[in-house]
Design a protein around this motif. Sequence first.
Motif, PDB file in Angstrom:
ATOM      1  N   MET A   1     -23.106 -12.527  63.880  1.00 37.10           N
ATOM      2  CA  MET A   1     -24.414 -11.866  63.937  1.00 37.10           C
ATOM      3  C   MET A   1     -24.914 -11.444  62.565  1.00 37.10           C
ATOM      4  O   MET A   1     -26.007 -10.892  62.459  1.00 37.10           O
ATOM      5  CB  MET A   1     -24.332 -10.633  64.851  1.00 37.10           C
ATOM      6  CG  MET A   1     -23.803 -10.893  66.250  1.00 37.10           C
ATOM      7  SD  MET A   1     -24.806 -12.078  67.176  1.00 37.10           S
ATOM      8  CE  MET A   1     -26.317 -11.157  67.404  1.00 37.10           C
TER       9      MET A   1
ATOM     10  N   VAL B   1     -29.560  -3.988  62.610  1.00 37.91           N
ATOM     11  CA  VAL B   1     -29.708  -4.221  64.047  1.00 37.91           C
ATOM     12  C   VAL B   1     -30.359  -2.995  64.685  1.00 37.91           C
ATOM     13  O   VAL B   1     -29.985  -1.850  64.419  1.00 37.91           O
ATOM     14  CB  VAL B   1     -28.349  -4.508  64.698  1.00 37.91           C
ATOM     15  CG1 VAL B   1     -28.493  -4.704  66.205  1.00 37.91           C
ATOM     16  CG2 VAL B   1     -27.713  -5.733  64.055  1.00 37.91           C
TER      17      VAL B   1
ATOM     18  N   TYR C   1     -28.425  -5.095  72.212  1.00 40.75           N
ATOM     19  CA  TYR C   1     -28.191  -5.652  70.882  1.00 40.75           C
ATOM     20  C   TYR C   1     -26.809  -5.252  70.359  1.00 40.75           C
ATOM     21  O   TYR C   1     -26.094  -6.062  69.744  1.00 40.75           O
ATOM     22  CB  TYR C   1     -29.267  -5.170  69.917  1.00 40.75           C
ATOM     23  CG  TYR C   1     -30.682  -5.519  70.326  1.00 40.75           C
ATOM     24  CD1 TYR C   1     -30.959  -6.608  71.143  1.00 40.75           C
ATOM     25  CD2 TYR C   1     -31.763  -4.748  69.890  1.00 40.75           C
ATOM     26  CE1 TYR C   1     -32.254  -6.924  71.516  1.00 40.75           C
ATOM     27  CE2 TYR C   1     -33.073  -5.057  70.245  1.00 40.75           C
ATOM     28  CZ  TYR C   1     -33.310  -6.143  71.062  1.00 40.75           C
ATOM     29  OH  TYR C   1     -34.594  -6.443  71.432  1.00 40.75           O
ATOM     30  N   ARG C   2     -26.428  -4.013  70.591  1.00 39.46           N
ATOM     31  CA  ARG C   2     -25.124  -3.551  70.126  1.00 39.46           C
ATOM     32  C   ARG C   2     -23.991  -4.293  70.842  1.00 39.46           C
ATOM     33  O   ARG C   2     -22.951  -4.594  70.246  1.00 39.46           O
ATOM     34  CB  ARG C   2     -25.001  -2.039  70.330  1.00 39.46           C
ATOM     35  CG  ARG C   2     -25.956  -1.222  69.480  1.00 39.46           C
ATOM     36  CD  ARG C   2     -25.693  -1.445  67.999  1.00 39.46           C
ATOM     37  NE  ARG C   2     -26.698  -0.781  67.163  1.00 39.46           N
ATOM     38  CZ  ARG C   2     -26.717  -0.825  65.844  1.00 39.46           C
ATOM     39  NH1 ARG C   2     -25.789  -1.508  65.199  1.00 39.46           N
ATOM     40  NH2 ARG C   2     -27.658  -0.213  65.156  1.00 39.46           N
TER      41      ARG C   2
ATOM     42  N   ALA D   1     -31.176 -13.175  62.399  1.00 39.91           N
ATOM     43  CA  ALA D   1     -32.557 -12.685  62.367  1.00 39.91           C
ATOM     44  C   ALA D   1     -33.436 -13.907  62.607  1.00 39.91           C
ATOM     45  O   ALA D   1     -33.687 -14.699  61.695  1.00 39.91           O
ATOM     46  CB  ALA D   1     -32.879 -12.026  61.027  1.00 39.91           C
TER      47      ALA D   1
ATOM     48  N   PHE E   1     -34.601  -7.608  67.847  1.00 36.19           N
ATOM     49  CA  PHE E   1     -33.173  -7.469  67.594  1.00 36.19           C
ATOM     50  C   PHE E   1     -32.877  -6.743  66.287  1.00 36.19           C
ATOM     51  O   PHE E   1     -31.952  -5.939  66.212  1.00 36.19           O
ATOM     52  CB  PHE E   1     -32.505  -8.845  67.587  1.00 36.19           C
ATOM     53  CG  PHE E   1     -31.022  -8.796  67.361  1.00 36.19           C
ATOM     54  CD1 PHE E   1     -30.163  -8.422  68.378  1.00 36.19           C
ATOM     55  CD2 PHE E   1     -30.486  -9.093  66.112  1.00 36.19           C
ATOM     56  CE1 PHE E   1     -28.787  -8.350  68.166  1.00 36.19           C
ATOM     57  CE2 PHE E   1     -29.124  -9.032  65.892  1.00 36.19           C
ATOM     58  CZ  PHE E   1     -28.271  -8.661  66.920  1.00 36.19           C
ATOM     59  N   THR E   2     -33.639  -7.031  65.236  1.00 34.40           N
ATOM     60  CA  THR E   2     -33.438  -6.331  63.972  1.00 34.40           C
ATOM     61  C   THR E   2     -34.651  -5.468  63.657  1.00 34.40           C
ATOM     62  O   THR E   2     -35.743  -5.661  64.205  1.00 34.40           O
ATOM     63  CB  THR E   2     -33.231  -7.319  62.803  1.00 34.40           C
ATOM     64  OG1 THR E   2     -34.481  -7.937  62.478  1.00 34.40           O
ATOM     65  CG2 THR E   2     -32.213  -8.391  63.154  1.00 34.40           C
TER      66      THR E   2
ATOM     67  N   THR F   1     -23.476  -7.600  69.075  1.00 32.62           N
ATOM     68  CA  THR F   1     -22.758  -7.507  67.799  1.00 32.62           C
ATOM     69  C   THR F   1     -21.280  -7.201  68.026  1.00 32.62           C
ATOM     70  O   THR F   1     -20.423  -7.699  67.286  1.00 32.62           O
ATOM     71  CB  THR F   1     -23.380  -6.431  66.892  1.00 32.62           C
ATOM     72  OG1 THR F   1     -23.392  -5.165  67.569  1.00 32.62           O
ATOM     73  CG2 THR F   1     -24.815  -6.788  66.534  1.00 32.62           C
TER      74      THR F   1
END
Length: 375
Positions: A113, A96, A102-103, A117, A40-41, A106
């Motif tokens: 968000m 991110v 993932y976007r 992490a 994710f990050t 957010t």
Amino acid sequence: MGVEEEFFVVGAESRFVEPAAGRVLARAAQTLGQDVSGEFTDFQIEIRTPPCTDVSQLHRELTSLRAGVAAAAEAEGLRVCPSGTPVLRPPGPMPVAEHPRYRASTDLFRSMMDDFAVSALHVHVHLPDRDLAVEVSNHLRPWLPLLVEMSANSPFCDGRDTGYASWRSVIRLRFPCLGPPPYAQSFEHYRRQAAAIADVGGMPFADLPFWDIRPHPHLPTVEVRCMDVPADPADSAALAAVTRALVTTAADSASRGTAAPHPPAELLRCAYWSATRDGWSGRGPDALTGEILPAPVRGSRLLDHIRPALEEHGDTETVMALLRRLADRGSGAHRQRAASRRPGGLAAVVDDLAGPPGTPAPGVDAAPAAKPPAT
């Protein structure tokens, strides 16, 4: 069964997480191929074992994959750290990763968000029958808090002691689409509930729910997602053995028509919260009786509950050894706090976690297989 593990990428000197997962991934993929990916990050990297039939094979795969990403990180002047949350993180926005899923998260959850992490252990168990998988999920729901307690490995986050054993789980529980799944009467009922939650904005994708148990959308497996990534691959392998035995036991019960325990959702979330706070030192409801008991006693009862499945797969000694390690040294949260009391403080925690795969905490000997504490 197969396992996914997520790790943080940290600076070799700074011990802070660094948004350098892309560099480590590019180097690691040269030898590990599709068994390694981003997360994710840009602080994180993930490994995935192939399907394994025995726990010894799984342990070898995990050790090899961890060594591969550690070597790739070292070549970049970095290290990989198996902790459920970043022990040390510099101020600034969360980096991110560039992925539509993932976007979308957010965009939906916004400032929730900002500190998302978290690194987990995910266990897949082969079970292609979707309706049976949902029944298994119903049977597994009350056991999830105990799995949180057994795997708790995130007491520190962003340079502070949270007072919790699994802060990763606290972060996840604040989201409407994370945590224990709803009780479902069938796979179609499960899908309808996911669609309804997505319709009101509680999750980004109805076909990809992030509950802590799910029939995987694309694989013929049940996936259990509630556990922190452990410091030791032996613990990951043992927790996978526990998970497989729970799935096997639940499938047998469901096939016989045995009704699953059905604790109220509010009570289950309270049990989760208690598990995240106290970890292996805490008390909580027994999965089958609801009796409030210490975690080690519930662990012993878990062993009794799944013993036939463990014996079928040859995993009994592996799980008994895990329970003995928990009795001797506690969970990963205990290990992290013990390391924090050494010179260097939180830097010493990162050094301990980012050591060679399978290295026990300084001053802690690897525990032999032995009987868990008696009930």
